[in-house]
Design a protein around this motif. Structure first.
Motif, PDB file in Angstrom:
ATOM      1  N   PHE A  23       0.780  -1.152  -0.108  1.00 36.77           N
ATOM      2  CA  PHE A  23      -0.072  -0.207  -0.176  1.00 36.77           C
ATOM      3  C   PHE A  23       0.954   1.362  -0.045  1.00 36.77           C
ATOM      4  O   PHE A  23       0.562   2.166  -0.646  1.00 36.77           O
ATOM      5  CB  PHE A  23      -0.946  -0.163   1.435  1.00 36.77           C
ATOM      6  N   SER A  24       1.923   1.302   0.850  1.00 41.06           N
ATOM      7  CA  SER A  24       2.686   2.524   0.784  1.00 41.06           C
ATOM      8  C   SER A  24       3.574   2.789  -0.382  1.00 41.06           C
ATOM      9  O   SER A  24       3.812   3.779  -0.665  1.00 41.06           O
ATOM     10  CB  SER A  24       3.654   2.275   2.340  1.00 41.06           C
ATOM     11  N   ASN A  26       2.506   1.987  -3.336  1.00 39.85           N
ATOM     12  CA  ASN A  26       1.632   2.420  -4.478  1.00 39.85           C
ATOM     13  C   ASN A  26       1.174   3.631  -4.144  1.00 39.85           C
ATOM     14  O   ASN A  26       0.230   4.338  -4.957  1.00 39.85           O
ATOM     15  CB  ASN A  26       0.472   1.388  -4.456  1.00 39.85           C
ATOM     16  N   ASN A  27       1.233   4.297  -2.770  1.00 35.56           N
ATOM     17  CA  ASN A  27       0.572   5.731  -2.718  1.00 35.56           C
ATOM     18  C   ASN A  27       1.959   6.310  -1.793  1.00 35.56           C
ATOM     19  O   ASN A  27       1.756   7.026  -0.719  1.00 35.56           O
ATOM     20  CB  ASN A  27      -0.321   5.496  -1.259  1.00 35.56           C
ATOM     21  N   GLN A  28       2.744   6.845  -2.769  1.00 36.74           N
ATOM     22  CA  GLN A  28       3.887   7.829  -2.187  1.00 36.74           C
ATOM     23  C   GLN A  28       3.571   9.261  -2.566  1.00 36.74           C
ATOM     24  O   GLN A  28       4.457  10.092  -2.392  1.00 36.74           O
ATOM     25  CB  GLN A  28       5.008   7.280  -3.026  1.00 36.74           C
ATOM     26  N   MET A  29       2.593   9.675  -3.113  1.00 33.66           N
ATOM     27  CA  MET A  29       2.225  11.039  -3.433  1.00 33.66           C
ATOM     28  C   MET A  29       2.554  11.912  -2.100  1.00 33.66           C
ATOM     29  O   MET A  29       1.664  11.520  -1.199  1.00 33.66           O
ATOM     30  CB  MET A  29       0.946  11.344  -4.124  1.00 33.66           C
ATOM     31  N   GLY A  44       3.781  11.000   2.619  1.00 33.37           N
ATOM     32  CA  GLY A  44       3.011  10.120   1.782  1.00 33.37           C
ATOM     33  C   GLY A  44       1.789   9.900   2.071  1.00 33.37           C
ATOM     34  O   GLY A  44       1.487   9.859   3.480  1.00 33.37           O
ATOM     35  N   VAL A  45       0.673   9.781   1.226  1.00 28.34           N
ATOM     36  CA  VAL A  45      -0.389   9.432   1.721  1.00 28.34           C
ATOM     37  C   VAL A  45      -0.526   8.134   2.573  1.00 28.34           C
ATOM     38  O   VAL A  45      -1.388   8.234   3.619  1.00 28.34           O
ATOM     39  CB  VAL A  45      -1.461   9.201   0.311  1.00 28.34           C
ATOM     40  N   ALA A  46       0.156   7.283   2.068  1.00 25.56           N
ATOM     41  CA  ALA A  46       0.105   5.777   3.030  1.00 25.56           C
ATOM     42  C   ALA A  46       0.691   5.998   4.184  1.00 25.56           C
ATOM     43  O   ALA A  46       0.221   5.586   5.165  1.00 25.56           O
ATOM     44  CB  ALA A  46       1.151   4.834   2.458  1.00 25.56           C
TER      45      ALA A  46
END
Length: 100
Positions: A23-24, A26-29, A44-46
């Motif tokens: 999950f982290s 794939n969601n690094q923005m 990051g979002v994660a």
């Protein structure tokens, strides 16, 4: 049986860590959180989501511990009250037996 439970618990924890890692990745923005006048550093979002789950779990454990302590104190109070009531009942029965 206890060994099987430990193995299943270890596998569950490893699975959760793997899911969190995927999950982290794939969601690094990077995003920053704004609340009224407070603004956080971008992460990051994660990171934000995982932190919210961890904080929620900690708050849940704290609330459960407080409820357990409260129940335990209440139970001890009621046990003492029951013991006093039983003693009074026995004393009352003893007095009634003497009067008969």
């Amino acid at each position: 049986m206890a060994g099987l439970q430990k193995i299943l618990l270890i596998l569950l924890v490893l699975l959760l860590v793997l899911v969190a890692l995927v999950f982290s990745l794939n969601n690094q923005m990077a995003v920053s959180l704004n609340f009224l006048l407070f603004e956080t550093q971008p992460h990051g979002v994660a990171v934000w989501i995982i932190m919210s789950f961890v904080i929620g779990a900690l708050i849940g454990v704290l609330i459960t511990m407080l409820a357990t302590v409260r129940t335990s104190v209440s139970r001890r109070h009621l046990e003492k009250r029951l013991a006093r009531t039983e003693q009074a009942l026995e004393k009352s029965r003893a007095q009634n037996d003497r009067t008969l």
